[in-house]
Design an enzyme around this catalytic site. Structure first.
Site, PDB file in Angstrom:
ATOM      1  N   ASP A 139     -60.904  69.371 -12.825  1.00  0.00           N
ATOM      2  CA  ASP A 139     -61.391  68.470 -11.556  1.00  0.00           C
ATOM      3  C   ASP A 139     -60.467  67.585 -10.847  1.00  0.00           C
ATOM      4  O   ASP A 139     -59.965  66.797 -11.618  1.00  0.00           O
ATOM      5  CB  ASP A 139     -62.708  68.321 -11.558  1.00  0.00           C
ATOM      6  N   HIS A 146     -63.208  60.120   0.504  1.00  0.00           N
ATOM      7  CA  HIS A 146     -63.967  60.058  -0.523  1.00  0.00           C
ATOM      8  C   HIS A 146     -63.407  58.893  -1.692  1.00  0.00           C
ATOM      9  O   HIS A 146     -64.149  57.941  -2.094  1.00  0.00           O
ATOM     10  CB  HIS A 146     -64.065  61.362  -1.538  1.00  0.00           C
ATOM     11  N   GLU A 213     -71.423  66.843  -5.820  1.00  0.00           N
ATOM     12  CA  GLU A 213     -70.051  66.681  -5.365  1.00  0.00           C
ATOM     13  C   GLU A 213     -69.669  67.928  -4.820  1.00  0.00           C
ATOM     14  O   GLU A 213     -69.380  69.104  -5.258  1.00  0.00           O
ATOM     15  CB  GLU A 213     -68.940  66.265  -6.446  1.00  0.00           C
ATOM     16  N   GLU A 215     -67.435  70.443  -3.232  1.00  0.00           N
ATOM     17  CA  GLU A 215     -65.960  70.824  -3.608  1.00  0.00           C
ATOM     18  C   GLU A 215     -65.628  72.104  -3.160  1.00  0.00           C
ATOM     19  O   GLU A 215     -66.510  73.143  -2.995  1.00  0.00           O
ATOM     20  CB  GLU A 215     -65.675  70.375  -4.924  1.00  0.00           C
ATOM     21  N   ASP A 247     -69.844  70.048  -8.345  1.00  0.00           N
ATOM     22  CA  ASP A 247     -69.702  69.483  -9.668  1.00  0.00           C
ATOM     23  C   ASP A 247     -70.617  68.297  -9.848  1.00  0.00           C
ATOM     24  O   ASP A 247     -70.198  67.170  -9.459  1.00  0.00           O
ATOM     25  CB  ASP A 247     -68.197  68.876  -9.729  1.00  0.00           C
ATOM     26  N   ARG A 251     -73.974  59.539 -12.224  1.00  0.00           N
ATOM     27  CA  ARG A 251     -73.414  58.600 -11.875  1.00  0.00           C
ATOM     28  C   ARG A 251     -73.574  57.166 -13.010  1.00  0.00           C
ATOM     29  O   ARG A 251     -72.706  56.481 -13.142  1.00  0.00           O
ATOM     30  CB  ARG A 251     -73.675  57.986 -10.327  1.00  0.00           C
ATOM     31  N   GLN A 254     -71.835  58.032 -15.960  1.00  0.00           N
ATOM     32  CA  GLN A 254     -70.386  58.097 -16.012  1.00  0.00           C
ATOM     33  C   GLN A 254     -70.002  56.406 -15.973  1.00  0.00           C
ATOM     34  O   GLN A 254     -68.847  56.278 -16.403  1.00  0.00           O
ATOM     35  CB  GLN A 254     -70.005  58.531 -14.423  1.00  0.00           C
ATOM     36  N   LYS A 267     -70.165  64.393 -16.347  1.00  0.00           N
ATOM     37  CA  LYS A 267     -69.679  65.765 -15.614  1.00  0.00           C
ATOM     38  C   LYS A 267     -69.639  67.014 -16.380  1.00  0.00           C
ATOM     39  O   LYS A 267     -69.424  68.156 -15.844  1.00  0.00           O
ATOM     40  CB  LYS A 267     -68.041  65.279 -15.209  1.00  0.00           C
ATOM     41  N   THR A 271     -71.350  72.640 -13.797  1.00  0.00           N
ATOM     42  CA  THR A 271     -70.608  72.969 -12.542  1.00  0.00           C
ATOM     43  C   THR A 271     -70.971  74.332 -11.978  1.00  0.00           C
ATOM     44  O   THR A 271     -70.802  75.270 -12.619  1.00  0.00           O
ATOM     45  CB  THR A 271     -68.968  72.811 -13.014  1.00  0.00           C
ATOM     46  N   GLU A 374     -71.807  58.512  -1.567  1.00  0.00           N
ATOM     47  CA  GLU A 374     -71.226  57.832  -0.504  1.00  0.00           C
ATOM     48  C   GLU A 374     -72.478  57.751   0.594  1.00  0.00           C
ATOM     49  O   GLU A 374     -72.505  56.826   1.239  1.00  0.00           O
ATOM     50  CB  GLU A 374     -70.194  58.698   0.092  1.00  0.00           C
TER      51      GLU A 374
END
Length: 425
Positions: A139, A146, A213, A215, A247, A251, A254, A267, A271, A374
């Site tokens: 990834d 971002h 996420e 992607e 993905d 948070r 992490q 993570k 996925t 975000e």
């Protein structure tokens, strides 16, 4: 003749023809049982048989490509009559082009219609599966918007919210191939250690800040030899196609675990990828140049004299059916070709079935951010949804990514959606 009579401008017409893997219901399946296939984006957990085969999407139908190839005497029948795309992926770009030309001819030549009709199945009647065996998963972190947003959230006092290395190389990490799942698969909320800055000690439990996420994933076909870097000019010799990818990210887990080695449990739990892989050849009209480079690049990443390697993909992110963001892939600073060159420059080899993600796709506008981190500014500004406010995902939430790209003659090329529902951990 209905499968061939597509609505004008159908994004899954003969100009597209993405590949997937499907199975039909077992002969003894309960016709009233709830199938995992839903509207054709299911997880493969329904009443489908285990006789999986390669399919090609045409409108709201799927063509049994192997059966069609046998019936029409194609020399590529053995590659298509398979339970996974991997043999086709490994066959290389010459064969990819030959197979695509043949498929296009089959579905557009009226003389083949009677032959193909028995091999066309409504998407609503099949179960879709993970289309290829994932070898490795990497990834990246390729969106400047971002990266700057994340830097502003976590390093608000920094003079530059980008770290010093970001404009010099595509940042990435090695993920977990075994938990890549097909669209429609439920995602169980992960558990792990969490520790807020003011907490005296970590606690264990389900993530309280489960995120998405948005992607794009790139699927490797032709392998490479270990010890032999792959130049960015060889991108289309090795990469077969792309798909949408979510993905999922915890948070809070992490934030506690990632120093100093990076994401791990936050993570690796899931996925999600689309059930449909769009070949690069279907996206010729969507190719464009990436944003202007602001820093000189080392030779192995310098794409100033190469063909355009960016893609104009228009992504939409929906939570429980409500669109919350529309990130533009055209703004990605690092291209998939540069990412491939970087991940092999140390001599690491490519394998058939390798998957690498672009990293979160975000644009410059507030409504173009590809993560809840975000969109809510780390929970400070909750989203207003029809069913209530959200900072991060709640149990039962369904996240769906969809996208399209410009195609030939003003047509749109549809990308298969990727969807997943959050279950309590």
């Amino acid at each position: 003749m209905a499968p061939f009579d597509l609505p004008e401008g159908d994004p899954f017409g003969p100009h597209n023809l993405p590949y997937g893997v499907f199975s039909l219901p077992s002969p003894d399946a309960d016709p009233y049982a709830q199938s995992g296939s839903g509207s054709g984006s299911g997880s493969g957990s329904g009443s489908g048989s285990e006789q999986r085969t390669v399919g090609v999407r045409l409108g709201d139908h799927v063509l049994d490509a192997g059966a069609a190839a046998r019936a029409l005497g194609s020399p590529h029948a053995a590659l298509l009559d398979c339970p996974t795309l991997n043999p086709l992926l490994a066959a290389g770009p010459t064969t990819w082009s030959e197979v695509r030309r043949a498929l296009t001819e089959w579905v557009t030549d009226p003389s083949h219609r009677q032959t193909l009709l028995p091999f066309l199945h409504p998407l609503s009647s099949v179960t879709l599966h993970l289309p290829f065996e994932v070898a490795d998963y990497v990834d990246f972190y390729a969106s400047e918007h971002h990266a700057r947003n994340a830097g502003a959230i976590f390093r608000p006092d920094a003079t530059d919210t980008l770290l010093p290395n970001w404009k010099h190389l595509p940042i990435g990490y090695h993920g977990r191939a075994g938990t890549v799942v097909v669209s429609g698969t439920d995602v169980v909320r992960p558990s792990g250690q969490r520790k807020a800055p003011t907490d005296p000690a970590p606690v264990f439990g389900p993530s309280q800040r489960l995120d998405i996420e948005a992607e794009v994933g790139f699927v490797v076909g032709t392998p490479s030899r270990q010890g032999h870097p792959v130049p960015l000019t060889a991108f289309r010799e090795h990469v077969f196609g792309l798909c949408l990818l979510n993905d999922w990210s915890a948070r809070d887990i992490q934030a506690w675990e990632y120093v100093p080695l990076g994401p791990f449990l936050a993570k690796s739990f899931a996925t999600s990828v689309s059930a449909w892989i769009t070949p690069l050849e279907a996206l010729e009209d969507a190719r464009l140049s990436p944003p202007e480079r602001t820093h000189p690049l080392l030779p192995y990443l310098d794409d100033s004299a190469t063909e355009p390697a960016g893609y104009d993909l228009r992504i939409s992110v929906a939570v429980n059916g409500h669109v919350v963001s529309e990130p533009p892939f055209s703004t990605m600073y690092w291209t998939a070709a540069q990412q491939m060159a970087h991940l092999t420059v140390n001599g690491a080899s490519l394998r058939t079935g390798d998957l690498y993600g672009s990293g979160t796709v975000s644009g410059p506008a507030d409504n173009q951010r590809g993560s809840l981190l975000e969109l809510t500014w780390n929970g400070r500004d909750p989203l207003e949804l029809p069913d209530g406010k959200r900072t991060y995902l709640e149990d039962g939430d369904v996240v769906t990514l969809s996208a399209w790209a410009p195609g030939p003659g003003g047509l749109r090329v549809g990308l298969g959606e990727v969807s997943g529902r959050v279950l309590a951990g």
